[in-house]
Design an enzyme around this catalytic site. Structure first.
Site, PDB file in Angstrom:
ATOM      1  N   CYS A 100       0.805  -1.222   0.000  1.00 21.95           N
ATOM      2  CA  CYS A 100       0.000   0.000   0.000  1.00 21.95           C
ATOM      3  C   CYS A 100       0.837   1.270   0.000  1.00 21.95           C
ATOM      4  O   CYS A 100       0.297   2.375  -0.018  1.00 21.95           O
ATOM      5  CB  CYS A 100      -0.965  -0.032   1.172  1.00 21.95           C
ATOM      6  SG  CYS A 100      -1.943  -1.539   1.116  1.00 21.95           S
ATOM      7  N   HIS A 134      -2.669   8.316   5.783  1.00 24.58           N
ATOM      8  CA  HIS A 134      -2.881   6.958   5.264  1.00 24.58           C
ATOM      9  C   HIS A 134      -4.280   6.512   5.714  1.00 24.58           C
ATOM     10  O   HIS A 134      -5.029   5.987   4.907  1.00 24.58           O
ATOM     11  CB  HIS A 134      -1.785   6.029   5.778  1.00 24.58           C
ATOM     12  CG  HIS A 134      -1.791   4.680   5.139  1.00 24.58           C
ATOM     13  ND1 HIS A 134      -1.780   4.512   3.773  1.00 24.58           N
ATOM     14  CD2 HIS A 134      -1.823   3.420   5.673  1.00 24.58           C
ATOM     15  CE1 HIS A 134      -1.798   3.209   3.493  1.00 24.58           C
ATOM     16  NE2 HIS A 134      -1.832   2.533   4.623  1.00 24.58           N
ATOM     17  N   GLU A 176      -0.661   5.841  13.344  1.00 23.92           N
ATOM     18  CA  GLU A 176      -0.379   7.013  12.506  1.00 23.92           C
ATOM     19  C   GLU A 176      -0.574   8.289  13.316  1.00 23.92           C
ATOM     20  O   GLU A 176       0.204   9.242  13.203  1.00 23.92           O
ATOM     21  CB  GLU A 176      -1.277   7.007  11.257  1.00 23.92           C
ATOM     22  CG  GLU A 176      -0.919   8.148  10.296  1.00 23.92           C
ATOM     23  CD  GLU A 176      -1.672   8.108   8.978  1.00 23.92           C
ATOM     24  OE1 GLU A 176      -2.631   7.313   8.854  1.00 23.92           O
ATOM     25  OE2 GLU A 176      -1.291   8.869   8.066  1.00 23.92           O
ATOM     26  N   LYS A 206      -9.587   7.999   2.141  1.00 17.89           N
ATOM     27  CA  LYS A 206      -9.979   6.583   2.016  1.00 17.89           C
ATOM     28  C   LYS A 206     -11.390   6.376   2.553  1.00 17.89           C
ATOM     29  O   LYS A 206     -12.052   5.404   2.204  1.00 17.89           O
ATOM     30  CB  LYS A 206      -9.008   5.689   2.781  1.00 17.89           C
ATOM     31  CG  LYS A 206      -7.660   5.509   2.085  1.00 17.89           C
ATOM     32  CD  LYS A 206      -6.837   4.411   2.732  1.00 17.89           C
ATOM     33  CE  LYS A 206      -5.479   4.252   2.080  1.00 17.89           C
ATOM     34  NZ  LYS A 206      -4.537   5.346   2.404  1.00 17.89           N
ATOM     35  N   HIS A 256      -9.681   1.592   0.178  1.00 18.03           N
ATOM     36  CA  HIS A 256      -8.222   1.502   0.124  1.00 18.03           C
ATOM     37  C   HIS A 256      -7.792   1.050  -1.280  1.00 18.03           C
ATOM     38  O   HIS A 256      -8.039  -0.091  -1.662  1.00 18.03           O
ATOM     39  CB  HIS A 256      -7.751   0.501   1.190  1.00 18.03           C
ATOM     40  CG  HIS A 256      -6.304   0.618   1.520  1.00 18.03           C
ATOM     41  ND1 HIS A 256      -5.390   1.234   0.693  1.00 18.03           N
ATOM     42  CD2 HIS A 256      -5.609   0.200   2.605  1.00 18.03           C
ATOM     43  CE1 HIS A 256      -4.194   1.182   1.258  1.00 18.03           C
ATOM     44  NE2 HIS A 256      -4.294   0.561   2.421  1.00 18.03           N
ATOM     45  N   PHE A 269       1.777  -3.132   4.046  1.00 18.60           N
ATOM     46  CA  PHE A 269       2.153  -4.438   4.597  1.00 18.60           C
ATOM     47  C   PHE A 269       3.589  -4.722   4.153  1.00 18.60           C
ATOM     48  O   PHE A 269       3.969  -4.431   3.015  1.00 18.60           O
ATOM     49  CB  PHE A 269       1.234  -5.543   4.048  1.00 18.60           C
ATOM     50  CG  PHE A 269      -0.107  -5.634   4.740  1.00 18.60           C
ATOM     51  CD1 PHE A 269      -0.488  -4.742   5.727  1.00 18.60           C
ATOM     52  CD2 PHE A 269      -0.996  -6.650   4.391  1.00 18.60           C
ATOM     53  CE1 PHE A 269      -1.724  -4.848   6.359  1.00 18.60           C
ATOM     54  CE2 PHE A 269      -2.233  -6.764   5.015  1.00 18.60           C
ATOM     55  CZ  PHE A 269      -2.598  -5.868   6.002  1.00 18.60           C
TER      56      PHE A 269
END
Lengths: 79, 412
Positions: free
Chosen positions: B164, B304, B315, B336, B341, B400
């Site tokens: 991502c 994010h 975050e 998002k 996502h 990830f």
């Protein structure tokens, strides 16, 4: 099966499965130059022929096939 | 010698909110969700039945069936977004772009739908019936190659697969290429079209997805106390990036400057962020350093903000570490909440959002943020857009694998 029946079936595969414009598919049409079927596309065409006509085509048999007409004749001889 | 400045002169996108930049922007600032029940395949038996899908796009109509059938859907979306971006940058798409132009694309899982179909065919009909185009469609660099072929891009090419963070890293590496004088222009972006029954099942197995099947539009709720996971999305976003002198010589409008890039790796856990967002902190600091800015200079952060419990908490902690007191003042939002996502396509999309935010002086909201979480106590622009004079923006992307990519944009 007559040659023209084979041609009609081949044309059907090219138009329906491969998305090629119908008017381009003639006996004289060159597979690579006219129909934009490249080396990867030929493998797809062979698979489609094998499924449609229930035959097996060896790579060597394809070596001289560059036009729709030659493909139709090869298929006609194998059915 | 001062560094070459890198600008963005063209934007193209196709995503759950729209098939062009203006529809996308209008939906963003109106807080519209692009998430809905999945329409492209049967979801019976799946734990999650909704996603952010691209709508009203027929690849056969766009590029002709003979071309379309040779590409995975990720390739269709990539070529579409690239063409939009090139046209927006006033580039003739009929001419080959040549060796002075590079391409850097990001993706998380490439042509995964093609992979699945090929495996199914193999199981049912054997090896000799596998689609001979399968390899060319499933390889993660397929979109990069197909876009390069379509537009004759002959300079350096890279495909980045840092999950991502992929397309944030793509834009960052594109910036480096231009800044270092390797090429004057890079077509940079990212694509993901990996929403399939298998990927939904697999992401659900690690409890990463929201399961709010009754209310898809309300499912993605970044920073909200009731958030329960991310929502799968698809789309492609492409930016034309070039040196400032190249843009001036071409006489084209400039959206903004890609001023800072920071990348880091958690080296901690394959999915969970490091405690306190240690890697995120490092990437944000590096991006600020690269941009020659301090935290006090940043006006907007496109977070994010995935809507997973772990990301949003960490975050938030990372932003507090980097920004200190300014953390409570800076305007933040997670778009998002509206797109879902976009995985490997997320960084490029959110860079586009950041640039449009600066250009229009409007901050898109974080929708569905109704119940504040005591661990997420910053200014996330809940539910309503905010008009404000803005000069700088930061966009965060974390993947990830522990990959972190942060970009900083300046209006001038």
């Amino acid at each position: 099966m007559e040659t023209n029946e084979v041609f009609e079936k081949v044309k059907g595969l090219f138009v329906e499965d491969l998305g090629i414009e119908e008017s381009k598919v003639t006996m004289d049409a060159k597979l690579e130059e006219d129909l934009e079927i490249d080396s990867l596309g030929i493998v797809e065409v062979v698979m489609a022929f094998e499924d449609e006509f229930e035959i097996e085509i060896d790579d060597e048999e394809l070596a001289d096939v560059t036009t729709v007409g030659q493909a139709v004749n090869l298929l006609h001889s194998k059915i | 010698m001062s560094k070459r400045r890198v600008v963005v002169t063209g934007l193209g996108t196709i995503n759950p909110l729209g098939n062009n930049v203006s529809d996308t922007w209008n939906n963003l600032i109106n807080g519209i969700s692009g998430i809905d029940h999945i329409s492209s395949f049967e979801t019976d038996g799946l734990p999650v039945t909704f996603a952010g899908e691209v709508k009203n796009f027929d690849a056969n109509e766009y590029m002709g069936k003979q071309h379309a059938r040779k590409l995975d859907r990720s390739g269709h979306l990539s070529i579409y977004a690239a063409e939009e971006a090139l046209k927006d940058a006033n580039i003739d798409t009929e001419q080959r772009l040549g060796s002075g132009v590079g391409i850097v694309f990001g993706t998380g899982i490439g042509g995964i739908a093609t992979t699945e179909q090929a495996v199914r065919t193999y199981d049912e009909r054997g090896a000799s019936r596998i689609n001979p185009l399968a390899i060319t469609q499933l390889m993660p660099n397929s979109s990069t190659g197909q876009v390069a072929i379509k537009f004759g891009i002959e300079g350096p090419s890279l495909t980045i697969t840092t999950a991502c963070a992929a397309s944030a890293n793509a834009l960052g590496e594109a910036k480096n290429m231009i800044q270092n004088g390797i090429v004057d222009m890079v077509i940079a972006g990212g694509t993901e079209s990996g929403t399939t029954a298998m990927t939904i099942g697999a992401f659900a197995q690690i409890r990463a997805l929201s399961t709010n099947n009754e209310n898809p539009q309300k499912a993605c709720r970044p920073f909200d106390k009731d958030r329960d996971g991310f929502v799968m999305g698809e789309g492609s976003t492409v930016l034309v990036m070039e040196s400032e002198e190249s843009a001036i010589n071409r006489g084209v409008d400039i959206y903004g400057y890609v001023s800072g890039y920071g990348a880091s790796t958690d080296a901690h856990h394959i999915t969970a962020p490091a405690e306190g967002g240690r890697g995120a902190v490092d990437a944000m600091k590096k991006a600020l350093f690269d941009a020659e800015l301090t935290p006090n200079d940043i006006d907007y952060i496109n977070a994010h903000g995935t809507s997973t419990p772990a990301n949003d908490k960490n975050e938030t902690a990372a932003i507090k570490t980097v920004f200190s007191e300014k953390a409570y003042d800076v305007n933040i939002s997670s778009t998002k909440s509206m797109t879902g996502h976009l995985l490997g396509g997320g960084g490029a999309f959110e860079s586009l959002v950041s640039l449009l935010t600066l250009k229009n002086n409007i901050i898109p909201p974080t929708i569905n943020l109704n119940n504040p979480d005591e661990e997420c106590d910053l200014n996330y622009t809940p539910n309503v857009p905010l008009e404000k004079d803005l000069s700088t923006a930061m966009s965060n992307s974390f993947g990830f694998g522990g990959h972190n990519g942060v970009l900083v944009f300046k209006k001038s």
